[in-house]
Design a protein around this motif. Structure first.
Motif, mmCIF file in Angstrom:
data_model
loop_
_atom_site.group_PDB
_atom_site.id
_atom_site.type_symbol
_atom_site.label_atom_id
_atom_site.label_comp_id
_atom_site.label_asym_id
_atom_site.label_seq_id
_atom_site.Cartn_x
_atom_site.Cartn_y
_atom_site.Cartn_z
ATOM 1 N N VAL A 26 11.086 3.334 -9.348
ATOM 2 C CA VAL A 26 11.314 3.085 -10.767
ATOM 3 C C VAL A 26 12.566 3.838 -11.206
ATOM 4 O O VAL A 26 12.604 5.071 -11.135
ATOM 5 C CB VAL A 26 10.112 3.516 -11.622
ATOM 6 N N GLU A 27 13.574 3.082 -11.652
ATOM 7 C CA GLU A 27 14.831 3.688 -12.099
ATOM 8 C C GLU A 27 14.805 3.962 -13.599
ATOM 9 O O GLU A 27 14.077 3.306 -14.360
ATOM 10 C CB GLU A 27 16.028 2.759 -11.818
ATOM 11 N N SER A 28 15.621 4.906 -14.014
ATOM 12 C CA SER A 28 15.826 5.193 -15.427
ATOM 13 C C SER A 28 17.191 5.847 -15.589
ATOM 14 O O SER A 28 17.819 6.246 -14.599
ATOM 15 C CB SER A 28 14.731 6.107 -15.978
ATOM 16 N N GLY A 29 17.634 5.938 -16.854
ATOM 17 C CA GLY A 29 18.872 6.652 -17.134
ATOM 18 C C GLY A 29 20.061 5.781 -17.461
ATOM 19 O O GLY A 29 21.131 6.307 -17.795
ATOM 20 N N GLY A 30 19.911 4.467 -17.374
ATOM 21 C CA GLY A 30 21.025 3.595 -17.708
ATOM 22 C C GLY A 30 21.265 3.570 -19.206
ATOM 23 O O GLY A 30 20.509 4.127 -19.990
ATOM 24 N N GLY A 31 22.368 2.924 -19.595
ATOM 25 C CA GLY A 31 22.678 2.821 -21.014
ATOM 26 C C GLY A 31 24.112 2.431 -21.242
ATOM 27 O O GLY A 31 24.818 2.014 -20.316
ATOM 28 N N LEU A 32 24.536 2.575 -22.488
ATOM 29 C CA LEU A 32 25.905 2.263 -22.890
ATOM 30 C C LEU A 32 26.695 3.564 -23.001
ATOM 31 O O LEU A 32 26.238 4.522 -23.645
ATOM 32 C CB LEU A 32 25.892 1.537 -24.233
ATOM 33 N N VAL A 33 27.864 3.590 -22.375
ATOM 34 C CA VAL A 33 28.698 4.785 -22.406
ATOM 35 C C VAL A 33 30.156 4.354 -22.516
ATOM 36 O O VAL A 33 30.537 3.276 -22.046
ATOM 37 C CB VAL A 33 28.456 5.646 -21.144
ATOM 38 N N GLN A 34 30.974 5.191 -23.138
ATOM 39 C CA GLN A 34 32.394 4.895 -23.275
ATOM 40 C C GLN A 34 33.131 5.197 -21.975
ATOM 41 O O GLN A 34 32.681 6.032 -21.172
ATOM 42 C CB GLN A 34 32.983 5.727 -24.403
ATOM 43 N N GLY A 70 34.388 10.459 -5.264
ATOM 44 C CA GLY A 70 35.061 11.422 -6.121
ATOM 45 C C GLY A 70 34.604 11.381 -7.565
ATOM 46 O O GLY A 70 34.896 12.296 -8.339
ATOM 47 N N ARG A 71 33.892 10.315 -7.939
ATOM 48 C CA ARG A 71 33.395 10.190 -9.314
ATOM 49 C C ARG A 71 31.872 10.244 -9.376
ATOM 50 O O ARG A 71 31.306 10.748 -10.353
ATOM 51 C CB ARG A 71 33.873 8.873 -9.923
ATOM 52 N N PHE A 72 31.216 9.691 -8.366
ATOM 53 C CA PHE A 72 29.755 9.638 -8.338
ATOM 54 C C PHE A 72 29.222 10.630 -7.307
ATOM 55 O O PHE A 72 29.853 10.865 -6.271
ATOM 56 C CB PHE A 72 29.277 8.249 -7.948
ATOM 57 N N THR A 73 28.025 11.170 -7.581
ATOM 58 C CA THR A 73 27.358 12.060 -6.642
ATOM 59 C C THR A 73 25.904 11.640 -6.507
ATOM 60 O O THR A 73 25.184 11.564 -7.508
ATOM 61 C CB THR A 73 27.422 13.517 -7.116
ATOM 62 N N ILE A 74 25.498 11.371 -5.265
ATOM 63 C CA ILE A 74 24.108 11.018 -4.988
ATOM 64 C C ILE A 74 23.384 12.249 -4.475
ATOM 65 O O ILE A 74 23.957 13.054 -3.733
ATOM 66 C CB ILE A 74 24.021 9.853 -3.972
ATOM 67 N N SER A 75 22.135 12.405 -4.887
ATOM 68 C CA SER A 75 21.327 13.535 -4.409
ATOM 69 C C SER A 75 19.861 13.120 -4.434
ATOM 70 O O SER A 75 19.492 12.136 -5.075
ATOM 71 C CB SER A 75 21.564 14.779 -5.260
ATOM 72 N N ARG A 76 19.040 13.880 -3.713
ATOM 73 C CA ARG A 76 17.610 13.583 -3.699
ATOM 74 C C ARG A 76 16.815 14.875 -3.683
ATOM 75 O O ARG A 76 17.242 15.864 -3.077
ATOM 76 C CB ARG A 76 17.240 12.690 -2.512
ATOM 77 N N LEU A 110 15.349 10.350 -6.548
ATOM 78 C CA LEU A 110 16.728 10.108 -6.152
ATOM 79 C C LEU A 110 17.573 10.095 -7.417
ATOM 80 O O LEU A 110 17.156 9.548 -8.437
ATOM 81 C CB LEU A 110 16.849 8.768 -5.430
ATOM 82 N N TYR A 111 18.764 10.701 -7.337
ATOM 83 C CA TYR A 111 19.652 10.770 -8.494
ATOM 84 C C TYR A 111 21.008 10.140 -8.173
ATOM 85 O O TYR A 111 21.427 10.095 -7.023
ATOM 86 C CB TYR A 111 19.892 12.221 -8.910
ATOM 87 N N LEU A 112 21.681 9.713 -9.222
ATOM 88 C CA LEU A 112 23.079 9.310 -9.114
ATOM 89 C C LEU A 112 23.795 9.839 -10.353
ATOM 90 O O LEU A 112 23.569 9.343 -11.462
ATOM 91 C CB LEU A 112 23.238 7.796 -9.014
ATOM 92 N N GLN A 113 24.612 10.862 -10.161
ATOM 93 C CA GLN A 113 25.436 11.396 -11.238
ATOM 94 C C GLN A 113 26.737 10.613 -11.262
ATOM 95 O O GLN A 113 27.461 10.587 -10.260
ATOM 96 C CB GLN A 113 25.707 12.878 -11.027
ATOM 97 N N GLY A 172 35.258 6.904 -19.316
ATOM 98 C CA GLY A 172 35.463 8.335 -19.137
ATOM 99 C C GLY A 172 34.207 9.157 -19.297
ATOM 100 O O GLY A 172 34.210 10.356 -18.988
ATOM 101 N N GLY A 173 33.143 8.533 -19.746
ATOM 102 C CA GLY A 173 31.893 9.237 -19.958
ATOM 103 C C GLY A 173 31.072 9.390 -18.692
ATOM 104 O O GLY A 173 31.496 9.011 -17.591
ATOM 105 N N SER A 174 29.874 9.948 -18.857
ATOM 106 C CA SER A 174 28.987 10.234 -17.727
ATOM 107 C C SER A 174 27.574 9.736 -18.005
ATOM 108 O O SER A 174 27.147 9.661 -19.163
ATOM 109 C CB SER A 174 28.932 11.737 -17.455
ATOM 110 N N LEU A 175 26.881 9.413 -16.937
ATOM 111 C CA LEU A 175 25.453 9.082 -16.978
ATOM 112 C C LEU A 175 24.815 9.605 -15.707
ATOM 113 O O LEU A 175 25.490 9.715 -14.666
ATOM 114 C CB LEU A 175 25.230 7.563 -17.047
ATOM 115 N N ARG A 176 23.521 9.910 -15.786
ATOM 116 C CA ARG A 176 22.780 10.266 -14.583
ATOM 117 C C ARG A 176 21.591 9.327 -14.451
ATOM 118 O O ARG A 176 20.737 9.271 -15.351
ATOM 119 C CB ARG A 176 22.297 11.711 -14.604
#
Length: 120
Positions: A4-12, A64-70, A77-80, A14-18
């Motif tokens: 089950v994923e979560s954390g998506g959304g609308l961002v400008q 260089g922009r995204f970081t995966i971790s668990r 599981l995460y995706l920064q 240059g912004g960030s989401l996890r």
């Protein structure tokens, strides 16, 4: 295994989401995990993967922009995602490879996806 994923959304731009992906079920069957994405009118593509030992791989477009971790203790599981671009807009899916106790590949589990929209 259910994902089950979560954390998506609308961002400008240059912004960030996890993004987060919580796994439940027979966790012992999970080996590598990863994030994929699918933009409208395009095929699903690999974004990043991480194996049981924590070793990541990335698509060239996100390196260089995204970081995966668990967190194996919490089965998450995460995706920064930093420095987001409009071309990162897509539905992001969590996935896990499933293996039997005898070492046979049994297929992949997929989450339902979470929408990421990068727009001003």
């Amino acid at each position: 295994v259910q994902l089950v994923e979560s954390g998506g959304g609308l961002v400008q731009p240059g912004g960030s989401l996890r993004l987060s992906c919580v796994a439940s079920g027979i966790i012992a069957s999970i080996n590598d995990m990863g994030w994929y994405r699918q933009a409208p009118g395009k095929q699903r593509e690999l974004v990043a993967t991480i194996n049981n030992g924590g070793v990541p791989t990335y698509a060239a477009s996100v390196k260089g922009r995204f970081t995966i971790s668990r967190d194996n203790a919490k089965n998450i599981l995460y995706l920064q995602m930093n420095s987001l671009k409009p071309e990162d807009t897509a539905v992001y899916y969590c996935s896990a490879s499933l293996w039997s106790a005898s070492g046979s590949f049994e297929g992949r589990a997929w989450g339902q996806g979470t929408q990421v929209t990068v727009s001003s």
